[in-house]
Structure formats: C-alpha cells, structure tokens
Motif scaffolding. Structure first.
Motif, PDB file in Angstrom:
ATOM      1  N   VAL A 457      24.935  49.993  22.724  1.00  9.52           N
ATOM      2  CA  VAL A 457      25.460  50.861  23.775  1.00  9.52           C
ATOM      3  C   VAL A 457      24.607  50.719  25.029  1.00  9.52           C
ATOM      4  O   VAL A 457      23.396  50.522  24.958  1.00  9.52           O
ATOM      5  CB  VAL A 457      25.486  52.333  23.289  1.00  9.52           C
ATOM      6  N   ILE A 529      26.771  57.515  17.280  1.00  5.18           N
ATOM      7  CA  ILE A 529      27.370  56.354  17.940  1.00  5.18           C
ATOM      8  C   ILE A 529      27.642  55.242  16.928  1.00  5.18           C
ATOM      9  O   ILE A 529      28.625  54.496  17.056  1.00  5.18           O
ATOM     10  CB  ILE A 529      26.454  55.841  19.087  1.00  5.18           C
ATOM     11  N   PRO A 547      29.535  49.809  22.065  1.00  7.62           N
ATOM     12  CA  PRO A 547      30.022  50.913  22.897  1.00  7.62           C
ATOM     13  C   PRO A 547      29.551  50.729  24.343  1.00  7.62           C
ATOM     14  O   PRO A 547      28.405  50.342  24.590  1.00  7.62           O
ATOM     15  CB  PRO A 547      29.371  52.150  22.268  1.00  7.62           C
ATOM     16  N   THR A 548      30.435  50.986  25.278  1.00  5.00           N
ATOM     17  CA  THR A 548      30.067  50.855  26.693  1.00  5.00           C
ATOM     18  C   THR A 548      30.486  52.090  27.469  1.00  5.00           C
ATOM     19  O   THR A 548      31.539  52.674  27.213  1.00  5.00           O
ATOM     20  CB  THR A 548      30.722  49.618  27.339  1.00  5.00           C
TER      21      THR A 548
END
Length: 753
Positions: A457, A529, A547-548
C-alpha cells in the motif's frame, strides 16, 4: 683597564639582541609566506568566497500541492494566514536572549510566555516537543492564527519586537470536508532537519532550510511531488548591507496536486460507523471478564474489489492533523504520544495487527483443497476435538454432523479445521518431521495469500503481520529461549507452564500449534489491509492487487497528468471451482450463517454480499471483533479490539456502510438518488485551464484583511473586527493503545501468552 666593549654592551646583551633579531625575521618570513599563500596561491578562491559575502539570498517558499479526494474535494490544501515568527539569531543577540521580547509577544498574542519560549528552543534527543527541529537560522513560527489586529500591533511597533515578524503566508490546512477526518491517511508536516538537508543535497530533490516535509501518511509518501521547489532570489549588497543589484532569481515552482481514490463522503460514513460501533460495544457486557467491552481501538477499510483502490480508510482513535500546523503545543503533543494517549498517530488499518480468528478460515479452506481434500467430503463437525488429554472446543459447543468444506466455512465450524490441520501435521511427520521438507500446506498457502509480508500500500510504515511457520518458530525460540527457561515452571501458573513448554520445544511445530493456527489463533497476526487484499481477490476472481490511495499526480498548471495505475501482485492459489464454492459459502454467511442476524432484509437478490465473521482471542484481553465482507464492487473490512464477536460488534456498522454506498434503506429498498457510490469512481476530476481543480472551495484571506486594516489605521478610519482562522476540530475519541496481541485461552485451546 675595563672589560666593557666600546659599544657599551655586555656579551649577554648582544646575544639577546641577536635572538630577538632572529625571531623578528622569522615572524616576518612567516607572515610573508602566509600572505603569499593567501593572496597568490589561494587568492582566486578566497576572492570568489569574498564576493559571496556580498550576495544575500531571499527564499520564496513553494506552495505545497493539494491532496484531493476522487471528486476533487480538498482533503489537504493551503490557506493564507497571518504567521508570527521569531528569528532565533536575532533573539540571541539580545542581552537576555530575547526573553523580554518573547514575553511581550506572548501578551499580544494571548499565549503563555513559557509556551512561546519552548517553541523557539532547538530539538535534540533530550528535548521534548514543543521545540524547533528545523534550521536555527530559519524563522520559527510562533502562531499561524494571529488576527489582523495582533499582526498590526507587531508591525507598527517593530522597535519593541526585534527579531519578530508578522506576515501573510500559505499555511497547510486539513479542512475535513463533511467532517471526514482522514488524519492517519493524510499524515502531517514538520520542518526539515539539518540531517535531512545533508542527506538530500546531492539528490534531484534537495531541501531548503525553509521546507516543511511530510512525516507520515500521504504527506510523506508523496512528499517529493507535493513539495515543489522553493524560489531563491540573490541580491548583491555592499558592505553596509544595502542592495546594489539583483544577481540571480529562480522563481518558486509550486507542488503538484495528488488526486486520491478516497471519497470524502464514504470516508465520513466509515469513520462515523466505526466510532458508533465502538460506542455501542462499550455498552455491552462481557460475560468472560465480568465487565463491559472496552472497544478501545479499531479500523475499517473500504476498497474497490477489482482494482485495489482505497475508497475509505479509518482508524480509531483519531486526531486533528491541524494541531501540527505552525508547530505543535506541548499539551497537544502529549495527547498524541503520551502513555495515556491511546496512540492515535497509529494507522491501525495498516499498523494494527492481531489474530484474525475465523476470517482466516478462507486460507485454511484453500490449504485443505491444495492438500488434496475434496470440497464435498463429509468432515465431522463435532462439538469438540480431542488430542491426547487436551480438548479443543467448537465455538459455543455447536455440532452440525458431517459437512462439506463450504458448509464448514459458512457455519464457521472450528472442529472441521482442527481435524484437517491435525491430519496434515501428522502427514508432515508430527513434531519431528522426517528428512526432507514438510509440505506444510496450511503455512505455504498463507504465504501464497500474501500474508507475512507488506501488501505494498502506498503509505509508509506498513507492518507485515506474521505467519508462524517452522522457520518463524525456530527464530523466535532462539531469541526467547533464555527468558523462557528462566521463568518457566512445570507446575506453575498458566503463563509459567507455557514458558516451560516453550523452553523445551518451542522451536518445533507442536500439534496444538497447528490446530490453533487453522482457525486464525495462536501466533498468527494479520492487518486489516491484508484482509482487504484477500477478500478483494475472492470478489474479483482471484487477482490480488497492491492497495493504492494515490490515483493521479497533476502538475500545477494542469497540463501533465500522471496516473497511478493499479498493480497486480499475484493470484490466489485456488481453482475457479474452489473459488465458486467459497463464494457461495460466504454468501450463505449473510443469509443463513453467522452474520445473518445482522443482515436480515438485505436485498441479496439485487446486491449480493459475502462475509466471514471472526472472533479472535487475545491473552489477557477481551476478544477482537473481525468482519470481512465483499460485494461485486467493494470489500469492507472492520475490526474492533476488545469488542466481542465479529458480527455482534461490527455487523450493523458494515451493513450501514454498504447501505450508504448503494442507497439501501432499512426496509431493503434501493434509492439510487441516495447512493453515494453505487459503482466505483471512474476518471479524474476536471482540471481547469489555469491548473485548478473543479471542486467547491470556500476560504478567507487574512492577508487582505491585514492590508485593509493598515490602510484604515493610516487614514484614521475604524478597523474591522478581529477574525480567527482555523479548521473545524472533530470530536475527541477515547480508547487504549494498540499492542501486539497474543491469544487467550478459550475452552481448552492451547495458546501462548
């Protein structure tokens, strides 16, 4: 006759004169040599440096780029405020080191003199906040909330305030649109340090002493793009400091804007629902501990299932990032970092790790299939599972008879997974495996699901969680063996017995270890996450994404748009047939499984939801609630520490988040007009020709107020009323600090402290 020479000097006097002459000649020779070295050999270099003494630099700070939500709404931007600053260099030239001036300044600003003096001291390893961790030659901001009247007093009486300035400046602002706090995601700024300046001096993005840099969150992750480049104007001055010309001017380059995938509306809903769920959990009685649940911390993640883009990310307790603007006070710093602070600076969505409980069973189910167990096999779901003299109970003693893997996942039958894990442990050779690498399907599959490492992330300081496989056990045993052997007792209390066992064989995979592991207990740790990535992959057909939050970087003039595209990190190690079976089972959790009592009346035929509940036990603490869910568009993960069961503490809150996304009413009706985001946001906000983003924005300009007041004062006209600038502060929250949790015994499960 006489022995006195004609000169009238004795031999001793003559000798002294000769010595003096030699010393004088030596000094003259040394002086001449030094003059030759300075004027001839090094003359050009010193002439160059001397010319520099007649050039003074004026730094024009760059305007930091804004951080925007997916629709262009500012989450972090800048506003013009009246900033009162003190020059430490000028203060130290005064007899009392500026104490009298700072005391007088505090009176004008309505501040505590002690607080003002603390702000101008320099930070070091022994100096707590507030202090100044920037350059000692840089003006130190005392407040960024000065009123025009206060600023005018300082400017009109400059002789009473030597070293003090009051000027309009662009100051960072966290507006919390619609009360969407987003603090842990955004992060905060503080002045650059001398060490950072030194480290970055030879890079393509060096720091100036006036720079503010990101310390956490997106402000740190995208600091280089957001910061821009400060302008420097060089003036030629004479020996008296008078400007005689301009040598060179490099204009400031404002920072780029960062567009995120965060939707401020959904963010606000997620924050509100998490906080409400925690408040309600504290009203519930815990039969095990005999007290109400503490519900001291939690997190929620809303992610696009097909891209990995984060729509909302909330962590509780939270804080107001505006407290860092202009220098944080000692009182505010203690609230954020003290032992009673609950550590709100932690982003528990990426830094809070705990045992996942039954949400981990999707991993164990995939592991069983990889190990060769049939999906529709009849696996006994009994009320308990015995190993030697130890009994591992099913949750609340439930029994469903022989069931398939899908049904075991749906009703969350612990004993099915106990049996499967135990059989695999024995196949691998038990506590002393045979030569060769054990297959270890249950641990191998967890690594294939991305556990035990960072998700990638785009936020700093993500933690890895933990997969307690054989290598981890060996390393952990080596690090703790001496302490275990010292404190362990064969006939001691529970903790001492565990230490005794670990001393003897903590380096080996014991039967109870693998049994507990299969249902997400024992030493396993995951983050929200990580769960979002796993359940997002289940939703989209098996593809895992990093994840972004960043979606695009837009140049200040709007001409250059650099998109941050989703990144695939792997595939789940399961076939499409297994994926279909798991998908059906998790849908059954909503309609007839462990979450059905919270999702009654949900329009499942129109918006199909899938879920897995988890109740993780923590040694010495109350149980942690987990609820992992997904639809075809989104995955929503919520966890609350010390809050009870997964569906009990988080079910209603997660349902309300989906209701807000899709516009679902309490009776199950769907109103598209009320839906915040019925489909994931596509495209980027519109950029105007001047580089600004098309989004509503309301702000005041204290610089204009100051100019009007100065004009009115000179003309003898009445002055306007004082105005105070500042962002809205969200209501405070409470809770206890987050720590690494080790499982607590439930029934007869063997866990470690």
């Amino acid at each position: 006759m006489t022995n006195i020479p004609e000169t009238g000097r004795t031999p001793r006097v003559q000798t002294r004169l000769v010595v003096i002459q030699i010393l004088v000649l030596s000094l003259l020779g040394t002086l001449g040599g030094r003059l030759w070295y300075l004027q001839i050999r090094e003359g050009a270099e010193y002439q160059k440096e001397a010319s520099g003494n007649h050039v003074q630099q004026v730094v024009d700070p760059a305007v930091r780029g804004s951080i925007l939500d997916a629709r262009g709404v500012p989450l972090a931007d800048n506003e013009t405020r009246l900033v009162v600053s003190a020059s430490r260099t000028d203060l130290l030239k005064q007899k009392d080191d500026g104490k009298a001036v700072l005391t007088k300044l505090a009176g004008v600003l309505g501040m505590d003199p002690k607080e003002v003096m603390l702000k101008v001291r320099l930070c070091d390893a022994k100096t707590p906040q507030p202090c100044w961790n920037g350059s000692p030659y840089q003006p130190i901001p005392i407040t960024d909330e000065a009123t025009p009247k206060q600023a005018l007093q300082i400017r009109e009486r400059a002789e009473d305030f030597p070293g003090i300035t009051a000027e309009p400046e662009a100051v960072r602002r966290y507006p919390a649109p619609g009360k969407a706090n987003t603090a842990q995601v955004l992060g905060y700024l503080s002045p650059v340090t001398d060490d950072e300046i030194q480290q970055a001096k030879d890079t393509d993005s060096p720091y100036l002493r006036s720079d503010q840099v990101g310390r956490s969150g997106l402000e740190r992750q995208y600091d280089k793009a957001l910061r821009g480049k400060a302008g420097v104007t060089r003036y030629e001055v004479d020996n008296l400091g008078r400007v005689i010309g301009k040598a060179q001017s490099d204009p400031a380059e404002p920072g780029a804007n960062l567009v995120t995938s965060i939707d401020a509306r959904v963010q606000r809903v997620a924050e509100y629902e998490l906080n409400e769920a925690m408040k309600k959990a504290r009203e519930q009685f815990d039969k095990i501990t005999g007290t109400n649940y503490k519900a001291d911390s939690g997190a929620v993640v809303v992610m696009e299932a097909k891209t990995g883009r984060i729509v909302a990310m909330a962590s509780n307790p939270n804080y107001d990032p505006n407290v860092w603007v202009g220098g944080i006070s000692s009182k505010d710093y203690a609230k954020l970092t003290g032992k009673d602070s609950d550590y709100p600076l932690l982003n528990r969505a990426i830094q809070g790790q705990s045992a996942p409980g039954s949400t981990f069973k999707v991993v164990s189910t995939a592991a069983a299939v990889q190990a060769g167990y049939e999906w529709d096999g009849g696996y006994p779901c009994t009320s308990s599972y015995s190993v030697g003299g130890q009994v591992f109970k099913n949750f609340e003693g439930e029994s469903f008879g022989p069931i398939s893997l899908g049904r075991a996942l749906e009703v969350s039958c612990d004993t099915v997974f106990y049996g499967l894990a135990d059989r695999e442990w024995k196949k691998d050779g038990g506590i002393n495996p045979k030569k060769g690498q054990p297959k270890d399907w249950f641990f191998k599959t967890a690594h294939q699901f991305g556990l035990g490492k960072e998700t990638g992330v785009d936020l700093p300081n993500e933690v890895t969680g933990r997969v307690p496989d054989r290598q981890w056990k060996l390393d952990y045993w080596k690090a703790n063996k001496d302490a275990w052997c010292k404190s362990g007792k064969k006939d001691g209390d529970y903790v001492q017995k565990i230490a005794y066992e670990n001393c003897l064989e903590g380096n080996k995979m014991r039967e109870g270890d693998e049994i507990n592991y299969s249902i997400g207990q024992g030493d396993t740790l995951v983050t929200p996450i990580q769960e979002a990535v796993i359940y997002g992959a289940l939703a989209n057909g098996g593809t895992m994404h990093a994840p972004t939050i960043g979606k695009a970087i837009i140049s200040p003039d709007g001409r250059t748009v650099t998109e941050i595209k989703p990144k695939v990190t792997g595939k789940l190690p399961i076939s499409q047939a297994t994926l279909k079976g798991m998908d059906d089972a998790l849908a059954g959790v909503i309609t007839r499984g462990t979450a059905a009592w919270k999702f009654g009346g949900w329009p499942q035929d129109k918006i199909e939801l899938h879920a897995k509940t988890g109740t993780a036990e923590v040694y010495g603490k109350q149980t942690t609630s987990w609820l992992a869910t997904y639809s075809k568009d989104y995955t929503v993960i919520m966890t609350i520490a010390q809050a009870g069961t997964g569906s009990g503490a988080s079910g209603e809150a997660v349902r309300n988040i989906y209701s807000a996304l899709y516009g679902v009413g309490p009776d199950g009706s769907i109103d598209n007009k009320k839906a915040l985001l019925p489909t994931p946001q596509k495209g980027l906000p519109k950029v105007r020709t001047d580089g600004t983003i098309a989004a509503p924005k309301i702000s005041k300009d204290p610089a204009k107020d100051l100019l009007e007041m100065e004009k009115a004062t000179k003309e003898g006209a009445p002055t306007p009323d004082d105005t105070q600038q500042g962002a809205t502060t969200p209501p405070p929250t409470t809770g206890n600090r987050d720590t690494r949790r080790r499982p607590r015994r439930r029934g007869s499960r063997r866990t470690q402290p």
